[in-house]
Design a protein around this motif. Structure first.
Motif: not given
Length: 208
Positions: A44-60, A132-136, A146-152
């Motif tokens: 029930f939250s939109a915090f970065e700990e939930v949404y900002n997940i790792p993504l590692v890719m490799a290949g041609p 998300w748009d830029g740092p916002w 509602d919530e508004l954050y400046h992530l930087e």
């Protein structure tokens, strides 16, 4: 444990001689709060700990040893992998390939600053859209303010700037961006609902 299991898959591909011709993806379905913001789970939250997940890719065709700041979602993986393979793309309005950012992050990342997510709840049914748009970052909560954050400046998302008059411009821009995606993707759960509580926002769906 995950590293060991993933390593066995890579060893298998290498033994077959297929590793250099395989697109490898390591990611997760979601994050966890694990005590951040005084919460434990993710439902029930939109915090970065939930949404900002790792993504590692490799290949041609994927740059080696590079980090991309492109905003991409798991829903974008399908179009990206199809483009990696040179396959026929899927035509839809909900996702797009981010292969350009994998090939050359320094050049292409600027084209992937806008991000969007929707959440309808798990055990608790809620309505939530995140932009998300830029740092916002803006979270439209049908169940709370509602919530508004400046992530930087505020990576921990501790200062909700929703009512800050100095933030009127980014708030207006992100809310407009939310309704644009809602319209373009046919998000009828929010756009056409007759239940007013789900349409509360600084701007309405017809305000362009």
């Amino acid at each position: 444990e995950i590293d060991a299991a993933f390593g066995r898959l890579l060893d298998f591909l290498e033994q077959r001689g297929d590793l250099e011709n395989t697109v490898v993806v390591l990611t997760s379905d979601h994050g966890e709060l694990l005590g951040a913001h005084g919460l434990y789970c993710k439902n029930f939250s939109a915090f970065e700990e939930v949404y900002n997940i790792p993504l590692v890719m490799a290949g041609p065709g994927i740059a080696t040893g590079k980090t991309s700041r492109a905003r991409a979602g798991l829903h974008d993986l399908g179009p990206t992998l199809l483009e990696c393979l040179g396959a026929e793309p899927i035509r839809n309005r909900d996702s797009r390939s981010f292969l350009a950012a994998l090939r050359d992050p320094a050049t292409a990342d600027a084209d992937f600053e806008f991000g969007y997510a929707e959440f309808h709840g798990g055990r608790y049914r809620i309505t939530q859209r995140v932009v998300w748009d830029g740092p916002w970052k803006y979270a439209h909560n049908g169940f709370d303010e509602d919530e508004l954050y400046h992530l930087e400046n505020d990576p921990g998302e501790t200062c909700n700037r929703l009512r800050d008059p100095d933030c009127a411009e980014p708030l207006d821009r992100l809310v407009r961006g939310m309704w644009r995606v809602v319209r373009e993707t046919g998000d009828h759960a929010l756009l056409n609902t007759n239940y007013p509580i789900l349409r509360l926002a600084p701007r309405g769906p017809g305000d362009t």
